[in-house]
Enzyme design. Structure first.
Site, PDB file in Angstrom:
ATOM      1  N   THR A 133      -6.133 -36.679  52.232  1.00  0.00           N
ATOM      2  CA  THR A 133      -6.726 -35.525  52.900  1.00  0.00           C
ATOM      3  C   THR A 133      -6.832 -35.707  54.411  1.00  0.00           C
ATOM      4  O   THR A 133      -7.069 -36.812  54.905  1.00  0.00           O
ATOM      5  CB  THR A 133      -8.108 -35.230  52.288  1.00  0.00           C
ATOM      6  OG1 THR A 133      -7.912 -34.638  51.009  1.00  0.00           O
ATOM      7  CG2 THR A 133      -8.927 -34.287  53.137  1.00  0.00           C
ATOM      8  N   GLU A 175     -17.519 -36.867  51.401  1.00  0.00           N
ATOM      9  CA  GLU A 175     -16.075 -36.699  51.527  1.00  0.00           C
ATOM     10  C   GLU A 175     -15.762 -35.346  52.155  1.00  0.00           C
ATOM     11  O   GLU A 175     -16.603 -34.440  52.197  1.00  0.00           O
ATOM     12  CB  GLU A 175     -15.402 -36.777  50.151  1.00  0.00           C
ATOM     13  CG  GLU A 175     -15.604 -38.095  49.448  1.00  0.00           C
ATOM     14  CD  GLU A 175     -14.777 -38.199  48.179  1.00  0.00           C
ATOM     15  OE1 GLU A 175     -13.965 -39.122  48.099  1.00  0.00           O
ATOM     16  OE2 GLU A 175     -14.934 -37.349  47.286  1.00  0.00           O
ATOM     17  N   TRP A 222     -14.392 -34.658  39.187  1.00  0.00           N
ATOM     18  CA  TRP A 222     -13.849 -35.974  38.851  1.00  0.00           C
ATOM     19  C   TRP A 222     -14.468 -36.554  37.581  1.00  0.00           C
ATOM     20  O   TRP A 222     -13.915 -37.485  36.993  1.00  0.00           O
ATOM     21  CB  TRP A 222     -14.054 -36.935  40.023  1.00  0.00           C
ATOM     22  CG  TRP A 222     -13.093 -36.700  41.142  1.00  0.00           C
ATOM     23  CD1 TRP A 222     -13.386 -36.333  42.420  1.00  0.00           C
ATOM     24  CD2 TRP A 222     -11.668 -36.807  41.090  1.00  0.00           C
ATOM     25  NE1 TRP A 222     -12.243 -36.200  43.158  1.00  0.00           N
ATOM     26  CE2 TRP A 222     -11.167 -36.484  42.362  1.00  0.00           C
ATOM     27  CE3 TRP A 222     -10.762 -37.125  40.085  1.00  0.00           C
ATOM     28  CZ2 TRP A 222      -9.813 -36.483  42.657  1.00  0.00           C
ATOM     29  CZ3 TRP A 222      -9.400 -37.123  40.377  1.00  0.00           C
ATOM     30  CH2 TRP A 222      -8.946 -36.809  41.649  1.00  0.00           C
ATOM     31  N   ASN A 227      -5.033 -31.678  43.771  1.00  0.00           N
ATOM     32  CA  ASN A 227      -6.469 -31.750  44.024  1.00  0.00           C
ATOM     33  C   ASN A 227      -6.780 -31.219  45.418  1.00  0.00           C
ATOM     34  O   ASN A 227      -6.509 -30.046  45.679  1.00  0.00           O
ATOM     35  CB  ASN A 227      -7.074 -33.132  43.732  1.00  0.00           C
ATOM     36  CG  ASN A 227      -6.473 -34.302  44.439  1.00  0.00           C
ATOM     37  OD1 ASN A 227      -5.287 -34.572  44.320  1.00  0.00           O
ATOM     38  ND2 ASN A 227      -7.283 -35.053  45.168  1.00  0.00           N
ATOM     39  N   ASP A 228      -7.319 -31.981  46.331  1.00  0.00           N
ATOM     40  CA  ASP A 228      -7.945 -31.460  47.548  1.00  0.00           C
ATOM     41  C   ASP A 228      -7.116 -30.406  48.288  1.00  0.00           C
ATOM     42  O   ASP A 228      -5.964 -30.650  48.652  1.00  0.00           O
ATOM     43  CB  ASP A 228      -8.197 -32.592  48.542  1.00  0.00           C
ATOM     44  CG  ASP A 228      -9.166 -33.623  48.023  1.00  0.00           C
ATOM     45  OD1 ASP A 228      -9.552 -33.557  46.844  1.00  0.00           O
ATOM     46  OD2 ASP A 228      -9.537 -34.522  48.801  1.00  0.00           O
ATOM     47  N   TRP A 253       0.162 -32.610  39.147  1.00  0.00           N
ATOM     48  CA  TRP A 253      -1.235 -32.733  39.586  1.00  0.00           C
ATOM     49  C   TRP A 253      -1.470 -32.116  40.955  1.00  0.00           C
ATOM     50  O   TRP A 253      -0.680 -32.311  41.881  1.00  0.00           O
ATOM     51  CB  TRP A 253      -1.601 -34.214  39.645  1.00  0.00           C
ATOM     52  CG  TRP A 253      -2.978 -34.494  40.179  1.00  0.00           C
ATOM     53  CD1 TRP A 253      -3.365 -34.558  41.488  1.00  0.00           C
ATOM     54  CD2 TRP A 253      -4.160 -34.743  39.409  1.00  0.00           C
ATOM     55  NE1 TRP A 253      -4.707 -34.821  41.577  1.00  0.00           N
ATOM     56  CE2 TRP A 253      -5.223 -34.948  40.321  1.00  0.00           C
ATOM     57  CE3 TRP A 253      -4.415 -34.815  38.035  1.00  0.00           C
ATOM     58  CZ2 TRP A 253      -6.526 -35.221  39.902  1.00  0.00           C
ATOM     59  CZ3 TRP A 253      -5.717 -35.087  37.628  1.00  0.00           C
ATOM     60  CH2 TRP A 253      -6.754 -35.294  38.548  1.00  0.00           C
TER      61      TRP A 253
END
Length: 555
Positions: free
Chosen positions: A150, A261, A352, A90-91, A88
């Site tokens: 993050t 965010e 998401w 993400n950010d 995985w």
């Protein structure tokens, strides 16, 4: 600005039997939802919150991706987008430059889907196109404060934090038992490995539910470090001299955009004019109240060393569904006037609403291509304009030219078997000012996605309701992809003059559209079969000319 499609080209789409018969012919993909949800383990999230694979107390994993793992499954592995070798991502975390090398980190979960908690995976590049995996740089669950989420990494040139001149300092969110705190990690080997500061956390949670994603900016004008922190519907501003002790100085509140965010804050010169230097505040947000989905909102305004004052409402950097948690940065090698004229940007290419329900099984997530952004004069306020970063030309093969003429019921384009290419087309505005042109992306005889431009509304659009995730009309009812995934996405893009230049980057599971400085980013998952593409149009739209250029892979 609403991203719903105007009736003019929805009607045009309905007139195209090739589209709707193709949609009906798509077989339903059996998504492994139960497997994915089994590893979610997330606390309840509010609208706009990041329900990512973070914040769990799962056991740490020593596993790291092995470089060069071959693509698996139906060929969705991107050719020229950065993606994890396995598990995985993400950010993205804002890159920095040291000794001619860009250092980039992204949130990575080696335990997905069975376990949760992210850490910082490290990749390096000299051109922001080709990437080398360096492994996990900051490991999760090692200091008793939770996983690694993050934040920001900066080069502490003057050694203000006390770890030596040139040390790399990362300030980031850690989450344990649902409580978010800010911790400091330092590197004395140029960002390849980090140590946890012995007095972490450097910012204890004051009792807030949402208190995360610190963005660190050097404020040379006031000889201080500046932090922006996402605090629900507010962005908090903090200052520090040493990156350890932080003082709250102001807050910028914006209701109606969900939970904000991944804030960003930077200066740019409007039209490259240093006399028009402007501050830009950005944050990932939820645009559902405006007919959009999540994306990057931004404001332009002024900053007095403590507080930001906007000059007008928010705008959006991308009109698609899959450009989130984006970061921007400049090139420190350039003189100041050039640094303020253009920046780079990269985003997480996902959403998401359906991130855990997508077809790939051995890897999850990808980054967008790097874009170059400029701040240009708009109709009453400055607007961020995007273009593909120039280094992407290093991937280009020999272009195939497409002659001009009418579009009619469709013209086949010479696309490569690799599924990775760039299409550039120039469209002439019809005499009546109405009409549309469409690039039909097809696989196995099915149109899985349509990219187009509608002259009446002045909007570029992407429709992907015929791909393997949308599943056609026979898809299972109640799928999370029903609304968020199947919705058409568009952006207003009105170039000067009568020629619309449309650039479309197509990869094996994504399309990124550039037109008149605006972009639409969308994941797409073609059904199995031979890849094709066609141009079609209505209303007398003429093609002035175009090219189709194969793009090499980076793996």
């Amino acid at each position: 600005m609403p991203s719903t499609l105007p009736g003019t080209f929805l009607a045009a789409l309905r007139r195209r039997p090739i589209l709707w018969s193709a949609v009906a012919a798509v077989a339903v993909l059996a998504l492994a939802v139960s497997l994915v949800l089994a590893g979610s383990g997330q606390e309840d999230q509010q609208e706009g919150a990041r329900p990512g694979p973070a914040g769990s107390s799962a056991a740490p994993s020593e596993t790291a991706p092995s470089e060069g793992t071959p693509a698996q499954g139906p060929g969705y592995r991107p050719a020229y987008h950065l993606s994890p070798d396995q598990r995985w991502m993400n950010d993205p975390q804002r890159p920095f430059l040291l000794d001619g090398v860009w250092h980039y980190y992204y949130l990575y979960n080696a335990d997905y889907p069975e376990g949760n908690g992210t850490e910082w995976f490290h990749a390096t590049s000299t051109d922001l196109v080709h990437w080398k995996n360096e492994g996990v740089a900051i490991q999760k669950f090692r200091n008793g404060l939770g996983d690694i989420e993050t934040g920001s990494a900066v080069v502490d040139t003057e050694g203000t934090a006390g770890f030596g001149k040139g040390a790399v300092i990362a300030v980031l969110t850690q989450q344990h038992d649902g409580v978010q705190r800010q911790s400091l990690f330092y590197s004395t080997d140029k960002g390849y490995s980090f140590q946890s500061y012995g007095q972490n956390p450097v910012m204890e949670n004051p009792g807030a539910e949402d208190w995360r994603d610190p963005r660190i900016v050097r404020d040379d004008a006031n000889n201080q470090w500046l932090m922006l922190l996402a605090e629900g519907s507010k962005i908090g501003f903090y200052t520090s001299r040493d990156l350890k002790q932080w003082t709250y100085v102001s807050g910028f509140r914006q209701d109606g955009l969900g939970i904000l965010e991944c804030p960003d804050f930077f200066q740019m010169d409007v039209d490259g004019d240093s006399a028009k230097r402007t501050w830009v505040l950005a944050a990932s947000a939820n645009g559902s109240s405006e007919g959009r989905t999540t994306g990057l909102a931004y404001w332009t305004g002024s900053f007095d060393g403590k507080a930001f004052t906007p000059e007008g409402g928010h705008q959006w950097l991308d009109g698609g569904a899959d450009f989130y948690a984006a970061v921007t940065w400049d090139d420190p090698r350039l003189p100041d006037v050039q640094r303020k004229a253009s920046r780079h940007a990269i985003g997480w290419m996902n959403n998401w609403a359906y991130a855990r329900q997508l077809p790939p099984t051995d890897w999850h997530g990808a980054a967008s291509v790097v874009r170059d952004i400029r701040l240009e004069s708009g109709s009453g306020r400055p607007v961020l304009a995007s273009s593909p970063t120039t280094a992407l030309t290093s991937l280009e093969g020999e272009p195939a030219h497409v002659p001009g003429g009418g579009l009619g019921d469709g013209r086949a384009l010479p696309v490569p078997d690799s599924g990775a290419f760039k299409a550039d087309v120039e469209l002439e505005r019809p005499a009546g000012g109405t009409g549309d042109a469409r690039l039909l992306l097809q696989s196995g005889g099915t149109t899985y996605a349509t990219v187009g431009y509608d002259f009446a509304s002045g909007r570029a659009f992407v429709v992907r309701d015929g791909d393997a995730v949308a599943g056609g009309k026979d898809r299972p009812a109640g799928s999370a992809a029903d609304d968020a995934y199947r919705a058409a996405r568009s952006v207003e893009a009105r170039p000067a003059g009568d020629i619309v230049r449309l650039t479309v980057f197509v990869d094996r599971s994504s399309v990124e559209v550039f037109v008149a400085g605006q972009t639409v980013t969308s994941l797409v998952f073609p059904p199995a079969g031979h890849r094709e593409a066609r141009l079609a149009g209505d209303g007398g739209v003429q093609l002035k000319g175009g090219t189709v250029t194969p793009l090499a892979g980076i793996r």
